[in-house]
Design a protein around this motif. Structure first.
Motif, PDB file in Angstrom:
ATOM      1  N   LEU A   1     -43.455  73.206  31.268  1.00 24.14           N
ATOM      2  CA  LEU A   1     -43.132  72.100  32.166  1.00 24.14           C
ATOM      3  C   LEU A   1     -44.385  71.314  32.534  1.00 24.14           C
ATOM      4  CD1 LEU A   1     -40.525  73.707  34.605  1.00 24.14           C
ATOM      5  CD2 LEU A   1     -40.130  72.452  32.479  1.00 24.14           C
ATOM      6  N   ARG A   2     -45.478  72.010  32.719  1.00 20.72           N
ATOM      7  CA  ARG A   2     -46.733  71.329  33.036  1.00 20.72           C
ATOM      8  C   ARG A   2     -47.167  70.433  31.879  1.00 20.72           C
ATOM      9  NH1 ARG A   2     -51.037  75.436  34.753  1.00 20.72           N
ATOM     10  NH2 ARG A   2     -51.079  75.844  32.518  1.00 20.72           N
ATOM     11  N   ARG A   3     -46.943  70.906  30.641  1.00 16.19           N
ATOM     12  CA  ARG A   3     -47.299  70.079  29.480  1.00 16.19           C
ATOM     13  C   ARG A   3     -46.416  68.840  29.428  1.00 16.19           C
ATOM     14  NH1 ARG A   3     -46.980  71.708  23.039  1.00 16.19           N
ATOM     15  NH2 ARG A   3     -47.912  69.774  22.261  1.00 16.19           N
ATOM     16  N   ILE A   4     -45.128  68.990  29.724  1.00 14.03           N
ATOM     17  CA  ILE A   4     -44.234  67.827  29.753  1.00 14.03           C
ATOM     18  C   ILE A   4     -44.705  66.824  30.803  1.00 14.03           C
ATOM     19  CG2 ILE A   4     -41.878  67.047  30.244  1.00 14.03           C
ATOM     20  CD1 ILE A   4     -40.895  69.761  29.208  1.00 14.03           C
TER      21      ILE A   4
ATOM     22  N   PHE B   1     -47.722  64.857  29.800  1.00 10.23           N
ATOM     23  CA  PHE B   1     -47.384  63.713  28.946  1.00 10.23           C
ATOM     24  C   PHE B   1     -47.077  62.479  29.792  1.00 10.23           C
ATOM     25  CE2 PHE B   1     -46.848  66.415  25.213  1.00 10.23           C
ATOM     26  CZ  PHE B   1     -47.101  65.532  24.166  1.00 10.23           C
ATOM     27  N   GLY B   2     -46.639  62.697  31.032  1.00 14.75           N
ATOM     28  CA  GLY B   2     -46.294  61.583  31.910  1.00 14.75           C
ATOM     29  C   GLY B   2     -44.827  61.519  32.269  1.00 14.75           C
ATOM     30  N   HIS B   3     -44.050  62.563  31.950  1.00 15.01           N
ATOM     31  CA  HIS B   3     -42.619  62.592  32.247  1.00 15.01           C
ATOM     32  C   HIS B   3     -42.371  63.445  33.488  1.00 15.01           C
ATOM     33  CE1 HIS B   3     -41.866  60.909  28.247  1.00 15.01           C
ATOM     34  NE2 HIS B   3     -42.759  61.786  27.808  1.00 15.01           N
TER      35      HIS B   3
ATOM     36  N   ILE C   1     -42.527  54.674  27.026  1.00 16.44           N
ATOM     37  CA  ILE C   1     -41.426  54.892  27.982  1.00 16.44           C
ATOM     38  C   ILE C   1     -41.656  56.154  28.815  1.00 16.44           C
ATOM     39  CG2 ILE C   1     -39.702  53.658  26.613  1.00 16.44           C
ATOM     40  CD1 ILE C   1     -38.674  56.426  25.682  1.00 16.44           C
ATOM     41  N   ARG C   2     -42.910  56.525  29.040  1.00 22.77           N
ATOM     42  CA  ARG C   2     -43.192  57.747  29.804  1.00 22.77           C
ATOM     43  C   ARG C   2     -42.498  57.741  31.164  1.00 22.77           C
ATOM     44  NH1 ARG C   2     -44.662  60.721  25.700  1.00 22.77           N
ATOM     45  NH2 ARG C   2     -46.691  60.233  24.795  1.00 22.77           N
ATOM     46  N   GLU C   3     -42.595  56.619  31.869  1.00 23.70           N
ATOM     47  CA  GLU C   3     -42.028  56.549  33.216  1.00 23.70           C
ATOM     48  C   GLU C   3     -40.506  56.405  33.190  1.00 23.70           C
ATOM     49  OE1 GLU C   3     -43.967  53.456  35.328  1.00 23.70           O
ATOM     50  OE2 GLU C   3     -45.914  54.466  35.400  1.00 23.70           O
ATOM     51  N   ASN C   4     -39.963  56.070  32.046  1.00 26.96           N
ATOM     52  CA  ASN C   4     -38.514  55.870  31.937  1.00 26.96           C
ATOM     53  C   ASN C   4     -37.764  57.124  31.513  1.00 26.96           C
ATOM     54  OD1 ASN C   4     -40.029  53.263  31.138  1.00 26.96           O
ATOM     55  ND2 ASN C   4     -38.036  52.508  31.781  1.00 26.96           N
ATOM     56  N   LEU C   5     -38.450  58.086  30.951  1.00 28.22           N
ATOM     57  CA  LEU C   5     -37.807  59.279  30.399  1.00 28.22           C
ATOM     58  C   LEU C   5     -38.158  60.496  31.252  1.00 28.22           C
ATOM     59  CD1 LEU C   5     -36.164  60.593  28.095  1.00 28.22           C
ATOM     60  CD2 LEU C   5     -38.327  60.849  26.849  1.00 28.22           C
ATOM     61  N   MET C   6     -37.128  61.103  31.853  1.00 27.74           N
ATOM     62  CA  MET C   6     -37.301  62.280  32.699  1.00 27.74           C
ATOM     63  C   MET C   6     -36.458  63.425  32.155  1.00 27.74           C
ATOM     64  SD  MET C   6     -36.930  60.337  36.350  1.00 27.74           S
ATOM     65  CE  MET C   6     -36.601  58.626  36.051  1.00 27.74           C
ATOM     66  N   PHE C   7     -36.703  64.610  32.672  1.00 25.14           N
ATOM     67  CA  PHE C   7     -35.978  65.779  32.202  1.00 25.14           C
ATOM     68  C   PHE C   7     -35.522  66.634  33.375  1.00 25.14           C
ATOM     69  CE2 PHE C   7     -38.775  64.494  28.760  1.00 25.14           C
ATOM     70  CZ  PHE C   7     -37.880  64.429  27.706  1.00 25.14           C
TER      71      PHE C   7
ATOM     72  N   PHE D   1     -39.394  69.065  19.976  1.00 25.35           N
ATOM     73  CA  PHE D   1     -39.324  68.331  21.239  1.00 25.35           C
ATOM     74  C   PHE D   1     -40.629  67.588  21.518  1.00 25.35           C
ATOM     75  CE2 PHE D   1     -39.931  68.445  25.929  1.00 25.35           C
ATOM     76  CZ  PHE D   1     -38.889  67.610  26.297  1.00 25.35           C
ATOM     77  N   PHE D   2     -41.757  68.278  21.361  1.00 25.95           N
ATOM     78  CA  PHE D   2     -43.029  67.615  21.646  1.00 25.95           C
ATOM     79  C   PHE D   2     -43.380  66.588  20.571  1.00 25.95           C
ATOM     80  CE2 PHE D   2     -43.761  71.322  24.484  1.00 25.95           C
ATOM     81  CZ  PHE D   2     -43.953  70.598  25.640  1.00 25.95           C
ATOM     82  N   ASN D   3     -42.862  66.756  19.356  1.00 27.81           N
ATOM     83  CA  ASN D   3     -43.015  65.700  18.356  1.00 27.81           C
ATOM     84  C   ASN D   3     -42.304  64.428  18.802  1.00 27.81           C
ATOM     85  OD1 ASN D   3     -44.586  67.165  16.581  1.00 27.81           O
ATOM     86  ND2 ASN D   3     -42.857  67.873  15.348  1.00 27.81           N
TER      87      ASN D   3
END
Length: 541
Positions: A432-435, A438-440, A408-414, A398-400
């Protein structure tokens, strides 16, 4: 075609072939009216053979929506590209091209020109290249101890102990003078070891079997059904199988087979409340085969991308403008005819949901990136199971994927789904903090549906909470429901967390949610889940 036009086309072809492998001109109905260049290599058909044919006949069905978006964008823009597109050559071999598309000046509206080059990137999840496993599967004590622990955990809370059942199935006497754990381990060794030998076991003579059969162990024919049912159940490999790795002719790896065996035994023990060995094992082989068939369908869906992404709009509750989409999966009905919820529950219960979550993430990332290349700035949220977030193998892959999402950091959310219990909230919060680092952005999905909702909100730091749709549907029925909804909205507002109301179906619900301070709304009032090319009314640009 007049002479001047022919000269212009040849000049156009010469210029573009210095940069691209081939050039084409398409009529408004996508028929090829001009073609030149190395089209044999790209499409498996020469320029003469393409004339008059429909270009879309060579586009892979998975990318029809992308092509329609290219066509739609060209109605407003003079140029689109470069856009990667999956193709099927005339000989049926799949491939990929990168194209630029421009409107043809002075021609009939809808006539376009394409420059085409090979695309060397990755657009699909891809089939696993590892050959199926044909060697006998080996076992040792630590592997069986691990399996015994899994089986015991699954049996916890039932009236019947799975290890005890396995001891009896193996013909072992519990009073044989050895410790129960040691006897249980030996039972697993005998049952799984015999089953795992597959073809090699058939070569052993009955005499050799009898000579090596320890005292107290039942004859092979007395446990044949169990051996067949658990065939190929376990093998220790790498810590986590690659998410696109399968082995064996049935498409199920050794590690997946043990998940199927454990799941089938768990279902037998819990649903049927088995009190006896006969009740626990009756029809077990049939149940296991059914589970393996479901698992095989799951693998086919993931590895062959037999699913599509549908987008459902999430809008600003005040003015109805699009904020982002939720990306939802829609499956090939020929493989899986049930609901997406049933699919996810099965994948979570058997322990393979992380494979689908990775496949879905990759597919949505590809969609967002290609739509940006076409000219549509789309933001979408992907659902991630609580099971997946606790899997080291999932997190590694996932992190890869996230490493390659800098544009697309601002375009991709989870959205973290609350359908399964999360055991380690502190570790999950670090992930979650690491995600988020990254900017998501991260949302907590279906808030309020599970008993642990408030505990999750206390520990997990998220950007947004989605209030479960059941509360929205019942929110206006009485004062108690309205008060409960208001308290959830107030709690999130106090924590600085945005809120989304799910299942908004009418204006009365929307007004009430706006009144209590909910930020966004999602539901049929604004739109059902739809293919990307049908969501054009929400797309900007």
């Amino acid at each position: 075609m007049d002479d001047n036009r022919s000269i212009d086309l040849h000049r156009f072809a010469g210029l573009y072939q210095s940069l691209a492998g081939a050039v084409m001109e398409l009529a408004p109905d996508d028929r090829v009216i001009y073609a030149s260049g190395n089209l044999d290599r790209l499409l498996g058909c020469g320029s003469g053979g393409l004339m008059g044919q429909c270009f879309t006949a060579y586009i892979h069905s998975k990318d029809f929506a992308i092509w329609r978006l290219v066509r739609h964008k060209l109605m407003k823009s003079g140029h689109v590209g470069p856009v990667p597109l999956r193709m099927l050559r005339a000989d049926g071999v799949p491939g990929a091209i990168e194209l630029h598309a421009v409107r043809t000046p002075g021609a009939e509206p809808g006539t376009i020109q394409l420059s085409i080059s090979p695309y060397w990137g990755q657009l699909s999840i891809g089939e696993n290249k590892r050959a199926p496993s044909s060697s006998p599967r080996q076992f040792d004590k630590q592997h069986f101890a691990k399996l015994a622990q899994r089986l015991t955990e699954y049996a916890a809370g039932t009236d019947h102990s799975v290890p005890e059942a396995l001891m009896k199935l193996a013909g072992l006497d519990e009073q044989a003078g050895q410790g129960k754990a040691e006897v249980s381990l030996w039972a697993l060794h005998r049952l799984l070891g015999d089953a795992a030998a597959e073809g090699a076991a058939a070569d052993l003579s009955e005499t050799k079997r009898e000579a090596h059969r320890p005292e107290g162990v039942a004859c092979p024919d007395e446990r044949q059904q169990v051996s067949n049912a658990m065939r190929g159940a376990f093998k220790q490999g790498r810590d986590e199988a690659n998410y696109v790795t399968v082995a064996g002719e049935d498409g199920i790896s050794e590690s997946d087979a043990v998940k199927a065996a454990v799941y089938a035994m768990k279902r037998a023990a819990s649903k049927e409340n088995a009190k006896t060995i006969q009740a626990l094992t009756g029809g077990y082989e049939r149940r296991l085969e059914k589970v393996k068939a479901q698992l095989k369908a799951f693998k086919q869906i993931v590895l062959q991308e037999r699913f599509d992404v549908a987008l459902q709009p999430i809008v600003d509750i005040h003015d109805g403008t699009l904020h982002h989409f939720e990306a939802l999966a829609r499956f090939d009905q020929n493989i899986f005819a049930g609901s997406p919820f049933e699919f996810m529950c099965f994948a979570e219960d058997i322990g393979v949901i992380h494979e689908f979550d990775l496949a879905m993430t990759m597919k949505v990332v590809s969609l967002i990136k290609r739509m940006r290349r076409i000219g549509y700035n789309v933001a979408a949220a992907v659902n991630i199971s609580g099971h997946s977030i606790q899997s080291q193998g999932f997190l590694r892959h996932f992190f890869n994927i996230l490493e390659d999402c800098g544009d697309i950091r601002e375009n991709l959310m989870f959205e973290l789904t609350e359908s399964s219990q999360i055991d380690d909230l502190e570790t999950t919060n670090r992930i979650l903090r690491r995600i988020r680092d990254f900017g998501h952005k991260v949302s907590l999905d279906d808030f309020g549906a599970g008993a642990a909702g408030l505990q999750y909100l206390r520990v997990l730091k998220v950007d947004c909470v989605k209030i479960d749709g059941i509360y929205i549907r019942k929110g206006l029925e009485d004062a108690e429901n309205r008060s409960f909804l208001r308290s959830m909205a107030d709690l999130c507002k106090g924590l600085g967390i945005e809120t989304v109301g799910e299942c908004v179906e009418n204006e009365e619900q929307r007004r009430f949610l706006e009144e209590i301070g909910v930020n966004y709304a999602q539901g049929w009032l604004y739109g059902k889940p739809m293919p990307p090319d049908e969501a054009l009314q929400f797309l900007q640009g």
